[in-house]
Motif scaffolding. Structure first.
Motif, short mmCIF file in Angstrom:
data_model
loop_
_atom_site.label_atom_id
_atom_site.label_comp_id
_atom_site.label_asym_id
_atom_site.label_seq_id
_atom_site.Cartn_x
_atom_site.Cartn_y
_atom_site.Cartn_z
N TYR A 19 59.39 21.57 50.87
CA TYR A 19 58.06 21.68 51.47
C TYR A 19 57.36 22.91 50.92
O TYR A 19 57.93 24.00 50.88
CB TYR A 19 58.16 21.81 52.99
N ARG A 20 56.12 22.72 50.48
CA ARG A 20 55.37 23.83 49.89
C ARG A 20 53.91 23.78 50.36
O ARG A 20 53.22 22.78 50.15
CB ARG A 20 55.42 23.76 48.37
N TRP A 21 53.48 24.85 51.00
CA TRP A 21 52.05 25.01 51.29
C TRP A 21 51.31 25.35 50.01
O TRP A 21 51.81 26.13 49.18
CB TRP A 21 51.83 26.14 52.29
N VAL A 22 50.14 24.80 49.84
CA VAL A 22 49.27 25.14 48.72
C VAL A 22 47.91 25.51 49.30
O VAL A 22 47.29 24.69 50.00
CB VAL A 22 49.15 23.97 47.73
N ILE A 23 47.45 26.72 49.03
CA ILE A 23 46.26 27.22 49.71
C ILE A 23 45.23 27.76 48.71
O ILE A 23 45.58 28.33 47.68
CB ILE A 23 46.61 28.32 50.73
N ASP A 24 43.99 27.54 49.04
CA ASP A 24 42.86 28.14 48.33
C ASP A 24 41.98 28.76 49.41
O ASP A 24 41.30 28.04 50.15
CB ASP A 24 42.09 27.08 47.54
N ALA A 76 33.71 13.17 40.26
CA ALA A 76 34.49 13.28 39.03
C ALA A 76 34.38 14.70 38.51
O ALA A 76 33.27 15.21 38.30
CB ALA A 76 33.98 12.29 37.98
N GLU A 77 35.55 15.35 38.32
CA GLU A 77 35.56 16.74 37.91
C GLU A 77 36.71 17.01 36.94
O GLU A 77 37.66 16.22 36.87
CB GLU A 77 35.66 17.66 39.14
N CYS A 78 36.62 18.13 36.23
CA CYS A 78 37.67 18.55 35.30
C CYS A 78 38.10 19.98 35.63
O CYS A 78 37.54 20.61 36.51
CB CYS A 78 37.15 18.52 33.86
N THR A 79 39.08 20.45 34.89
CA THR A 79 39.58 21.83 34.98
C THR A 79 40.04 22.19 36.39
O THR A 79 39.93 23.33 36.81
CB THR A 79 38.54 22.85 34.47
N MET A 80 40.57 21.22 37.11
CA MET A 80 41.00 21.43 38.49
C MET A 80 42.48 21.83 38.52
O MET A 80 43.32 21.20 37.87
CB MET A 80 40.77 20.17 39.30
N LYS A 81 42.79 22.84 39.32
CA LYS A 81 44.17 23.27 39.54
C LYS A 81 44.69 22.64 40.83
O LYS A 81 43.91 22.11 41.64
CB LYS A 81 44.24 24.79 39.65
N ILE A 82 45.99 22.71 41.05
CA ILE A 82 46.58 22.05 42.20
C ILE A 82 46.00 22.57 43.51
O ILE A 82 45.81 21.80 44.46
CB ILE A 82 48.12 22.15 42.19
N TRP A 83 45.67 23.85 43.59
CA TRP A 83 45.10 24.37 44.84
C TRP A 83 43.67 23.88 45.04
O TRP A 83 43.15 23.97 46.14
CB TRP A 83 45.16 25.89 44.86
N ASP A 84 43.04 23.37 43.98
CA ASP A 84 41.70 22.81 44.12
C ASP A 84 41.72 21.41 44.73
O ASP A 84 40.74 21.00 45.38
CB ASP A 84 40.99 22.73 42.77
N GLU A 114 46.18 30.51 45.32
CA GLU A 114 45.45 30.75 44.07
C GLU A 114 45.53 32.22 43.65
O GLU A 114 45.64 32.53 42.46
CB GLU A 114 43.99 30.36 44.21
N GLU A 115 45.52 33.14 44.62
CA GLU A 115 45.42 34.55 44.28
C GLU A 115 46.76 35.25 44.11
O GLU A 115 46.87 36.19 43.32
CB GLU A 115 44.59 35.29 45.35
N PHE A 116 47.81 34.81 44.82
CA PHE A 116 49.06 35.58 44.84
C PHE A 116 50.29 34.76 44.48
O PHE A 116 51.41 35.17 44.76
CB PHE A 116 49.23 36.25 46.20
N GLY A 117 50.10 33.59 43.87
CA GLY A 117 51.22 32.88 43.29
C GLY A 117 52.13 32.18 44.27
O GLY A 117 51.73 31.81 45.38
N LEU A 118 53.40 31.97 43.84
CA LEU A 118 54.35 31.11 44.55
C LEU A 118 55.49 31.93 45.14
O LEU A 118 56.06 32.80 44.49
CB LEU A 118 54.92 30.08 43.57
N ARG A 177 40.99 37.41 48.72
CA ARG A 177 42.30 38.07 48.77
C ARG A 177 42.75 38.31 50.21
O ARG A 177 43.92 38.07 50.56
CB ARG A 177 42.23 39.40 48.01
N THR A 178 41.83 38.77 51.05
CA THR A 178 42.20 39.06 52.44
C THR A 178 42.54 37.79 53.19
O THR A 178 43.51 37.75 53.96
CB THR A 178 41.05 39.81 53.14
N ALA A 179 41.76 36.75 52.96
CA ALA A 179 42.04 35.48 53.64
C ALA A 179 43.37 34.89 53.20
O ALA A 179 44.13 34.36 54.02
CB ALA A 179 40.91 34.49 53.40
N GLU A 180 43.69 34.98 51.91
CA GLU A 180 44.97 34.43 51.47
C GLU A 180 46.14 35.19 52.08
O GLU A 180 47.13 34.58 52.50
CB GLU A 180 45.09 34.41 49.95
#
Length: 271
Positions: free
Chosen positions: A85-90, A209-217, A74-78, A52-55
Motif C-alpha cells: 500500500y502506497r499513498w501518493v500525494i500532490d 487529454a494531457e502529456c508530461t504527467m507524473k504519477i502524483w498528477d 511530489e516534493e519529498f519523495g518516497l 512544502r508545508t502542506a506535504e
C-alpha cells in the motif's frame, strides 16, 4: 467495478485520506492570494512554501493513521517502498493557478495497492469542494455547490467538450495527435489542472487529454473519474503506469475512448 483487495481497511483509509485533505486545506488557504514566493524546480515547475508545508502535514497525518503504508509525494519523495500500500500525494496540484489566485488548483491524495490506484481524493480548498473515489464504489462529491458525480453521455467526439491544462504540456511528439482531437471536438478549453477532472466527473467536460504527467498528477484522479462512470488511460488506451509515457486521457463516456485514442495515436485499435 473491480473489487477492493481482500482485507482492505476501508474505513481507516477513508478517514486517513479525509484527515489528510483537511490538514492540507488548513495549511494552503492562509497562503492563497498572499503573494507567496515561488522557487523553480529542476524541471522549471514552480514550488512554494504552501506545497512544502502542506506535504509535510499530509505525511504526518497519514503516517500516524496508517504507519505501515508507504508514502510518495511530489516534493519529498518516497518512504516505505516495500509496502504493497502506497499513498501518493500532490499537496498543490496546479501551483501556477495557485500563484495567480485562481481557485482551480487542488490537493490530491491517492492510495495505491500493488501500484494500482484504489482510492483518490481531489480537494479544492477555496471552493470547499471534495471528490472521493474508491474502487468498486460510486464517486462522492462533498460540497455546498450544485453537482452530481455522474459523467454525462456523449458518444460523439463532435459534440464533446475537450479540456487541457495548458498548450505547453503537449510535448512535440504528441502535438499532431492533440491537434487532430481538438479539430474534431466541439470546443477546447484551457486551464483546470486536477479541477478539470472533477468537472468531468460532474458531467461538465467530456474529454481531457494531457502529456508530461507524473504519477502524483494522475493517481488520485483515476478512482474519481471511474467511480463517476468515466474511463482513464494513456493516449493509446492502455492502463496508466508510473513508468508510462506521461500521456493521460480521461473520457466521461466510455464509448468515446476508441475514437479519441485513435485520433491521439493513429493506427491503434481500442475496444
Amino acid at each position: 467495478m473491480t473489487a477492493l483487495p481482500a482485507g482492505f481497511p476501508r474505513d481507516a483509509v477513508l478517514e486517513a485520506a479525509g484527515a489528510a485533505a483537511d490538514v492540507a486545506r488548513s495549511v494552503v488557504l492562509p497562503f492563497f492570494r498572499r503573494g507567496v514566493r515561488a522557487d523553480d524546480k529542476t524541471d522549471a515547475s514552480p514550488v512554494t512554501i504552501a506545497d512544502r508545508t502542506a506535504e509535510r502535514a499530509i505525511r504526518a497525518v497519514l503516517s500516524e493513521r496508517l504507519p505501515g503504508f508507504g508514502v510518495m509525494g511530489e516534493e519529498f519523495g518516497l518512504e516505505g517502498a516495500d509496502s504493497p500500500y502506497r499513498w501518493v500525494i500532490d499537496p498543490v496540484d496546479g501551483t501556477r493557478a495557485f500563484l495567480t489566485g485562481r481557485p482551480t488548483f487542488g490537493t490530491l491524495v491517492a492510495l495505491l495497492h500493488d501500484n494500482v490506484p484504489v482510492l483518490g481524493v481531489i480537494d479544492q480548498p477555496v471552493t470547499g469542494e471534495r471528490w472521493i473515489g474508491l474502487r468498486g464504489e460510486a464517486t462522492r462529491y462533498v460540497s455546498t455547490l450544485p453537482g452530481t458525480p455522474v459523467t454525462r453521455p456523449c458518444a460523439d467526439v463532435g459534440r464533446a467538450e475537450l479540456s487541457c491544462t495548458a498548450p505547453e504540456i503537449i510535448d512535440a511528439p504528441h502535438r499532431s495527435g492533440f491537434d487532430a482531437l481538438a479539430a474534431a471536438a466541439k470546443r477546447t478549453s484551457w486551464g483546470g489542472d486536477c479541477y478539470a477532472y472533477g468537472l468531468l466527473a460532474l458531467g461538465q467536460i467530456d474529454i481531457i487529454a494531457e502529456c508530461t504527467m507524473k504519477i502524483w498528477d494522475w493517481a488520485a484522479l483515476v478512482p474519481v473519474v471511474e467511480g463517476a462512470g468515466g474511463r482513464m488511460t494513456d493516449w493509446a488506451g492502455r492502463p496508466l503506469r508510473a513508468d508510462g509515457d506521461g500521456t493521460v486521457l480521461a473520457v466521461g463516456d466510455g464509448g468515446l475512448l476508441p475514437h479519441v485514442a485513435g485520433l491521439l495515436t493513429p493506427g491503434i485499435a481500442i475496444k
